[in-house]
Design a protein around this motif. Structure first.
Motif, PDB file in Angstrom:
ATOM      1  N   LEU A 192      -7.880  -8.882   6.719  1.00 15.38           N
ATOM      2  CA  LEU A 192      -8.156  -7.920   5.654  1.00 15.38           C
ATOM      3  C   LEU A 192      -6.902  -7.219   5.141  1.00 15.38           C
ATOM      4  CD1 LEU A 192     -11.119  -5.465   5.477  1.00 15.38           C
ATOM      5  CD2 LEU A 192      -8.821  -4.578   5.180  1.00 15.38           C
ATOM      6  N   LEU A 193      -6.105  -6.669   6.048  1.00 16.20           N
ATOM      7  CA  LEU A 193      -5.011  -5.783   5.647  1.00 16.20           C
ATOM      8  C   LEU A 193      -3.929  -6.482   4.818  1.00 16.20           C
ATOM      9  CD1 LEU A 193      -3.964  -2.921   5.754  1.00 16.20           C
ATOM     10  CD2 LEU A 193      -2.895  -3.429   7.961  1.00 16.20           C
ATOM     11  N   PRO A 194      -3.461  -7.682   5.194  1.00 17.86           N
ATOM     12  CA  PRO A 194      -2.434  -8.317   4.359  1.00 17.86           C
ATOM     13  C   PRO A 194      -2.893  -8.591   2.930  1.00 17.86           C
ATOM     14  CG  PRO A 194      -2.467  -9.318   6.527  1.00 17.86           C
ATOM     15  CD  PRO A 194      -3.667  -8.428   6.445  1.00 17.86           C
ATOM     16  N   LEU A 195      -4.160  -8.991   2.757  1.00 20.22           N
ATOM     17  CA  LEU A 195      -4.646  -9.217   1.396  1.00 20.22           C
ATOM     18  C   LEU A 195      -4.715  -7.915   0.618  1.00 20.22           C
ATOM     19  CD1 LEU A 195      -5.610 -11.677  -0.269  1.00 20.22           C
ATOM     20  CD2 LEU A 195      -5.270 -12.158   2.149  1.00 20.22           C
ATOM     21  N   ALA A 196      -5.048  -6.813   1.302  1.00 22.90           N
ATOM     22  CA  ALA A 196      -5.082  -5.520   0.625  1.00 22.90           C
ATOM     23  C   ALA A 196      -3.691  -5.149   0.115  1.00 22.90           C
ATOM     24  CB  ALA A 196      -5.611  -4.442   1.570  1.00 22.90           C
ATOM     25  N   ALA A 197      -2.682  -5.326   0.973  1.00 20.59           N
ATOM     26  CA  ALA A 197      -1.311  -5.002   0.562  1.00 20.59           C
ATOM     27  C   ALA A 197      -0.834  -5.943  -0.527  1.00 20.59           C
ATOM     28  CB  ALA A 197      -0.384  -5.086   1.775  1.00 20.59           C
ATOM     29  N   TRP A 198      -1.077  -7.232  -0.348  1.00 23.96           N
ATOM     30  CA  TRP A 198      -0.579  -8.202  -1.317  1.00 23.96           C
ATOM     31  C   TRP A 198      -1.201  -7.989  -2.691  1.00 23.96           C
ATOM     32  CZ3 TRP A 198      -2.674 -11.950  -4.449  1.00 23.96           C
ATOM     33  CH2 TRP A 198      -1.758 -12.829  -5.046  1.00 23.96           C
ATOM     34  N   ALA A 242      -2.645  -5.318  -4.050  1.00 30.98           N
ATOM     35  CA  ALA A 242      -2.237  -4.065  -4.688  1.00 30.98           C
ATOM     36  C   ALA A 242      -0.820  -4.158  -5.236  1.00 30.98           C
ATOM     37  CB  ALA A 242      -2.349  -2.915  -3.690  1.00 30.98           C
ATOM     38  N   VAL A 243       0.095  -4.696  -4.437  1.00 33.48           N
ATOM     39  CA  VAL A 243       1.493  -4.787  -4.873  1.00 33.48           C
ATOM     40  C   VAL A 243       1.639  -5.811  -6.001  1.00 33.48           C
ATOM     41  CG1 VAL A 243       3.809  -5.463  -4.154  1.00 33.48           C
ATOM     42  CG2 VAL A 243       2.427  -3.979  -2.691  1.00 33.48           C
ATOM     43  N   ALA A 244       0.894  -6.909  -5.949  1.00 34.42           N
ATOM     44  CA  ALA A 244       0.972  -7.901  -7.021  1.00 34.42           C
ATOM     45  C   ALA A 244       0.463  -7.324  -8.339  1.00 34.42           C
ATOM     46  CB  ALA A 244       0.176  -9.144  -6.643  1.00 34.42           C
ATOM     47  N   TYR A 245      -0.633  -6.576  -8.277  1.00 30.07           N
ATOM     48  CA  TYR A 245      -1.179  -5.945  -9.484  1.00 30.07           C
ATOM     49  C   TYR A 245      -0.235  -4.888 -10.034  1.00 30.07           C
ATOM     50  CZ  TYR A 245      -3.936  -2.453 -12.018  1.00 30.07           C
ATOM     51  OH  TYR A 245      -4.374  -1.529 -12.922  1.00 30.07           O
ATOM     52  N   LEU A 246       0.177  -3.960  -9.180  1.00 29.65           N
ATOM     53  CA  LEU A 246       1.090  -2.902  -9.620  1.00 29.65           C
ATOM     54  C   LEU A 246       2.450  -3.485 -10.009  1.00 29.65           C
ATOM     55  CD1 LEU A 246       0.240  -0.207  -6.910  1.00 29.65           C
ATOM     56  CD2 LEU A 246      -0.489  -0.230  -9.308  1.00 29.65           C
ATOM     57  N   GLY A 282     -13.174 -10.984   5.079  1.00 31.53           N
ATOM     58  CA  GLY A 282     -12.026 -10.117   5.312  1.00 31.53           C
ATOM     59  C   GLY A 282     -10.981 -10.279   4.235  1.00 31.53           C
ATOM     60  N   ASN A 283     -10.718 -11.546   3.841  1.00 29.58           N
ATOM     61  CA  ASN A 283      -9.739 -11.795   2.787  1.00 29.58           C
ATOM     62  C   ASN A 283     -10.160 -11.200   1.461  1.00 29.58           C
ATOM     63  OD1 ASN A 283      -8.017 -13.213   4.463  1.00 29.58           O
ATOM     64  ND2 ASN A 283      -8.895 -15.201   3.978  1.00 29.58           N
ATOM     65  N   GLU A 284     -11.412 -11.470   1.055  1.00 29.58           N
ATOM     66  CA  GLU A 284     -11.864 -11.029  -0.263  1.00 29.58           C
ATOM     67  C   GLU A 284     -12.037  -9.509  -0.329  1.00 29.58           C
ATOM     68  OE1 GLU A 284     -12.067 -12.586  -2.993  1.00 29.58           O
ATOM     69  OE2 GLU A 284     -11.677 -14.599  -2.247  1.00 29.58           O
ATOM     70  N   ILE A 285     -12.602  -8.925   0.737  1.00 33.09           N
ATOM     71  CA  ILE A 285     -12.739  -7.473   0.751  1.00 33.09           C
ATOM     72  C   ILE A 285     -11.356  -6.826   0.777  1.00 33.09           C
ATOM     73  CG2 ILE A 285     -13.518  -5.503   2.107  1.00 33.09           C
ATOM     74  CD1 ILE A 285     -15.741  -6.848   0.633  1.00 33.09           C
ATOM     75  N   GLY A 286     -10.428  -7.428   1.530  1.00 28.71           N
ATOM     76  CA  GLY A 286      -9.069  -6.906   1.535  1.00 28.71           C
ATOM     77  C   GLY A 286      -8.441  -6.986   0.157  1.00 28.71           C
ATOM     78  N   ASN A 287      -8.650  -8.107  -0.537  1.00 27.93           N
ATOM     79  CA  ASN A 287      -8.117  -8.268  -1.885  1.00 27.93           C
ATOM     80  C   ASN A 287      -8.651  -7.193  -2.820  1.00 27.93           C
ATOM     81  OD1 ASN A 287      -6.848  -9.580  -4.139  1.00 27.93           O
ATOM     82  ND2 ASN A 287      -8.808 -10.488  -4.644  1.00 27.93           N
ATOM     83  N   ALA A 288      -9.955  -6.940  -2.764  1.00 27.33           N
ATOM     84  CA  ALA A 288     -10.554  -5.945  -3.647  1.00 27.33           C
ATOM     85  C   ALA A 288     -10.208  -4.522  -3.214  1.00 27.33           C
ATOM     86  CB  ALA A 288     -12.073  -6.130  -3.679  1.00 27.33           C
ATOM     87  N   LEU A 289     -10.210  -4.266  -1.907  1.00 22.38           N
ATOM     88  CA  LEU A 289      -9.899  -2.923  -1.431  1.00 22.38           C
ATOM     89  C   LEU A 289      -8.460  -2.535  -1.723  1.00 22.38           C
ATOM     90  CD1 LEU A 289     -11.702  -2.570   2.027  1.00 22.38           C
ATOM     91  CD2 LEU A 289     -12.218  -1.387  -0.105  1.00 22.38           C
ATOM     92  N   GLY A 290      -7.560  -3.507  -1.688  1.00 28.22           N
ATOM     93  CA  GLY A 290      -6.174  -3.195  -1.987  1.00 28.22           C
ATOM     94  C   GLY A 290      -6.028  -2.600  -3.371  1.00 28.22           C
TER      95      GLY A 290
END
Length: 517
Positions: free
Chosen positions: A278-284, A286-290, A404-412
């Motif tokens: 979850l966590l790496p996708l959240a970071a990735w 968010a940083v990719a979007y911003l 975990g990946n998808e929720i992390g992606n969206a939560l990020g």
């Protein structure tokens, strides 16, 4: 329980079947990130509000994440190929609708429908590999390719979006899905065979509703608070969402056949692996979007130039994901879990050197260093999840990993993106809810423009620091706790949820255990 299959293809046919399956996998992953560089063009064409812009980006991920477990169970019970075919057809139709959406509201609706369809594809696609590759070693290789494809989809999504937008209108980022979907629908019936687990029982509809509603309502409250400040109705909405999630968890612990078997989380290694999903996708994400906004709206790069800047990090991430099995053969899975978090934390902190007047080199260095960690995490988690359960629960296990990946992606985007939006609202000139909205106001002075860009960069830095701190903490936790696990325990003899045994061996060996139950 046992798994039945009408056919077990081998040789060339199996590998061709894998290639066909990877098409939808690549699309689902890519559509989670393809808008990161495209949002500037979408904003110009459709003029969404700050809240609508965030929903356009992450309603897809939330729809996928909230329904993956459900469709993983449905595929296990009623047939994975049937679910793959249906999901692919709906995904193609929703992609066409998104490409032609006349306003932000319909774009959000079609993005959500794409997410629902995507939730049918991922768990069934990974589970059907068991029917294609009965040999454990071959299956391990196929799972590694699956993980690399999924990671590559996330990584190249912004690059593909940037390339298309340099020549076509914003809807082209969705239309590219249709040829792949059509090819899959034509080839899949001949190369794949139905694989169905003989599991009894019905899907608990209340659990499905609780999980989906809980996620969406909670995030809605967080987004509203960040974009517009605290208010009674959004706060109440968020509270209802949290209550729904608590009810969901308690219900799963009582059900004989839950959507998520939370007893698996009693195993420390499984829990760390799940959080690592979850966590790496959240970071990735968010940083990719911003970062896409930073490159275009702050530094003034064209969308194609921004895509080229993102390319080195995407390439490193993909290569690392492919090379991780060989790496784990040397350093073991425990060390890989620790290593990935510290690489990500170090890469994120490099973003602090970026600024309003420059920082492209630091941005590239950040994506390259963090990309090593992202690639390791994606590959390790994918293989560990499939090996954690009996073969007849492969769809459900794959769903937990991909959830975990998808929720992390969206939560990020929702949480870290909302944090950046909050800082922009507090430090910016107060003329618009986002940087792009502010820069589109006519007659801005250079001082106001500089203040707006500085406020956005401050939000980017804050999101990077928070994400880096979380990864450093998880890396330290993993280093401390997993070094106490046994190096001599036989993983095939351990049962998920009963201990902390951990395999010090290559990922291919881990995957072998998926057939030993």
């Amino acid at each position: 329980m046992r798994t039945t299959s009408s056919s077990r293809p081998t040789g060339v046919r199996a590998w061709l079947g894998l290639l066909v399956v990877l098409g939808p996998v690549l699309l689902v992953a890519m559509d989670g990130s393809v808008l990161f560089l495209a949002m500037a063009k979408v904003s110009e064409a459709l003029s969404p509000s700050a809240g609508q812009a965030l929903w356009i980006l992450d309603v897809y991920g939330f729809a996928v994440g909230s329904l993956l477990i459900t469709f993983g169970n449905i595929g296990d019970r009623y047939g994975r190929l049937k679910l793959l075919m249906t999901g692919a057809a709906v995904f193609g139709a929703a992609s066409a609708g998104a490409a032609l959406a006349p306003g932000p509201e319909l774009l959000i609706v079609f993005r959500a429908l794409m997410g629902v369809a995507g939730a049918t594809l991922l768990p069934s696609a990974l589970a059907v590999l068991g029917g294609l590759f009965p040999d454990p070693r071959r299956r391990a290789q196929a799972i590694g390719i699956f993980a690399a494809t999924f990671a590559a989809g996330f990584a190249i999504g912004p690059v593909v979006g940037g390339y298309l937008l340099s020549s076509f209108w914003w809807g082209s980022v969705f239309l590219i899905n249709i040829p792949v979907v059509v090819l899959f629908l034509v080839l899949a019936p001949g190369l794949l065979r139905e694989v169905r687990a003989t599991r009894s029982g019905r899907i608990d509809v209340l659990s499905v509703l609780l999980s989906a509603a809980g996620i969406l309502l909670t995030v809605h409250g967080i987004k509203h608070a960040a974009a517009e400040g605290l208010a009674a109705v959004p706060a109440a909405t968020g509270a209802v969402g949290v209550a729904a999630l608590v009810w969901f968890v308690r219900r799963q612990l009582r059900l004989e056949q839950p959507l998520i078997d939370f007893r698996l989380f009693r195993d420390r290694v499984f829990t760390i692996a799940a959080v690592t999903g979850l966590l790496p996708l959240a970071a990735w994400s968010a940083v990719a979007y911003l970062g896409g906004i930073y490159l275009q709206s702050v530094l003034g790069l064209t969308v194609m130039e921004a895509a080229l800047v993102a390319l080195p990090g995407a390439a490193v991430l993909t290569v690392t994901c492919v090379a991780t099995p060989a790496l784990v053969a040397r350093i073991n899975t425990r060390a890989a879990l620790v290593t990935c978090h510290f690489f990500i934390a170090a890469g994120l902190l490099l973003l602090l050197a970026t600024g309003v007047s420059g920082g492209i080199g630091w941005y590239v260095a950040s994506t390259v260093v963090a990309g090593i960690g992202y690639g390791i995490s994606f590959s390790v988690v994918a293989d560990t999840a499939v090996a954690a359960v009996p073969a007849e629960r492969a769809g459900s296990a794959a769903a937990i990993a991909e959830t975990g990946n998808e929720i992390g992606n969206a939560l990020g985007i929702a949480l870290l993106g909302s944090l950046a939006a909050l800082i922009f609202r507090l430090q910016g000139p107060g003329l618009g809810g986002t940087l792009n909205e502010t820069l589109q106001i006519p007659g801005l002075t250079a001082a106001v423009t500089g203040d707006a860009k500085s406020a956005f960069v401050a939000g980017l830095h804050a999101a990077a620091v928070i994400a880096a701190a979380l990864h450093a903490a998880l890396g330290a936790f993993t280093l401390h706790h997993l070094t106490r696990t046994s190096r001599t325990s036989a993983p095939a003899e351990s049962t998920p949820g009963t201990g902390d045994n951990f395999p010090d061996r290559p990922l291919a060996g881990v995957a072998d255990d998926a057939t030993s139950h």
